[in-house]
Enzyme design. Structure first.
Site: not given
Ligand SMILES: NC(=O)c1ccc[n+]([C@@H]2O[C@H](COP(=O)([O-])OP(=O)(O)OC[C@H]3O[C@@H](n4cnc5c(N)ncnc54)[C@H](OP(=O)(O)O)[C@@H]3O)[C@@H](O)[C@H]2O)c1
Length: 272
Positions: A152, A165
């Site tokens: 990401s 995360y």
């Protein structure tokens, strides 16, 4: 000789988290390119619907294996199931993952542990178990084998309100880039895909509104980035989806770190 176009015809690709969003996008493009598929996620009905769609559209042979990959032993179960079915996986897309939104202080430790178990531990264990088969496929059928791990843009800097995360995605990118180097002589195409915000179920699962994002990516955007990377003779260690996201990721490496964390923290404050 590195092989340019990624052609998985006649091989089998395993996509984790294929029941929605990016996973379903990878399944479609891999099927369109001639791969058979193994689809896994928890929601078996959705996987069965996708398998029927891929069979009808591309004639794809699909194997559906519903599993909770965050559970201890799930990866071993999956690998043993593949062995029983005599399936050699030539392409692995480690896509299953989720995020949580909120401060560390307010977070649910069990949910955070589940996040690490899925985003980090399952990805690592599955990669390790299937890597010999991926390399074997790359060597016997050049240009047909790949390892795609979903990182990401959160991997480029810490993200306040999504601390666990972002840390899991930093792990995914670092791990994948090291593997990219270790396997460079094998012909296996290895890359970490780094999308910015994409319109999928991700933010609903994370419990975060998307109103503060400008220009979210679509699943098709991320597929274009991913397969353009795989179609290069020298597949890059990571690929960022979205021109603005690539620019910001580059800036993160150049600006003072304290400034980057502070700016990211401001951008990620809860709305209102
Ligand atoms: N959307 C974004 O903005 C974005 C940006 C950058 C990176 N990513 C990454 O892209 C990947 C795909 O996300 P997405 O955007 O497509 O989100 P999504 O629509 O929520 O899809 C997540 C997938 O992961 C599966 N999954 C979740 N928990 C699981 C578990 N315990 N065991 C097995 N499968 C599980 C879900 O299936 P079930 O619920 O059926 O199990 C679903 O198929 C993730 O790794 C995410 O971190 C997303």
């Amino acid at each position: 000789m590195p092989h340019a176009v990624f052609t998985p015809i006649g091989t089998t690709a395993l996509v984790t988290g294929a029941s929605s969003g990016l996973g379903a996008g990878y399944a479609h493009e891999l099927a369109r390119r001639g791969a058979d598929l193994v689809l896994t996620a928890r929601r078996g009905e959705r996987l069965a619907d996708l398998a029927a769609d891929l069979a009808a559209t591309y004639g794809t042979v699909c194997t559906v294996i519903p599993l909770d990959l965050a559970c201890p032993g799930a990866v071993g179960e999956l690998v043993s199931d593949l062995g029983t079915r005599r399936i050699t996986v030539g392409t692995l897309v480690n896509n299953a993952g989720f995020g949580t939104y909120g401060t560390v202080l307010d977070s649910d430790p069990e949910r955070e542990a589940e996040q690490v178990a899925l985003n980090v531990q399952a990805l690592t264990a599955l990669t390790h178990a299937l890597l010999p088969g991926l390399i074997h496929t790359a060597q016997t059928t050049p240009g047909s084998a790949a390892l795609v791990n979903l990182a990401s843009t959160a991997s480029f800097q810490p993200v306040p309100q999504m601390a666990v995360y972002a840390a899991t995605k930093a792990y995914v990118r670092s791990y994948t880039e090291a593997l990219w180097y270790e396997t460079r002589a094998t012909g296996l195409k290895v890359t970490a895909i780094c999308p910015g915000p994409v319109s999928t179920e991700f933010f609903a699962v994370a419990g975060r509104t998307t109103s503060s994002f400008r220009g979210m990516l679509t699943v098709d955007d991320v597929m274009r980035t991913s397969f353009a990377a795989l179609d290069r003779a020298s597949t890059p260690p990571h690929a960022v989806s979205g021109r603005r996201n690539a620019l910001l990721a580059g800036l993160c490496a150049r600006l003072p770190h304290r400034l980057v964390i502070t700016a990211t923290g401001r951008l990620n404050r809860p709305a209102g």
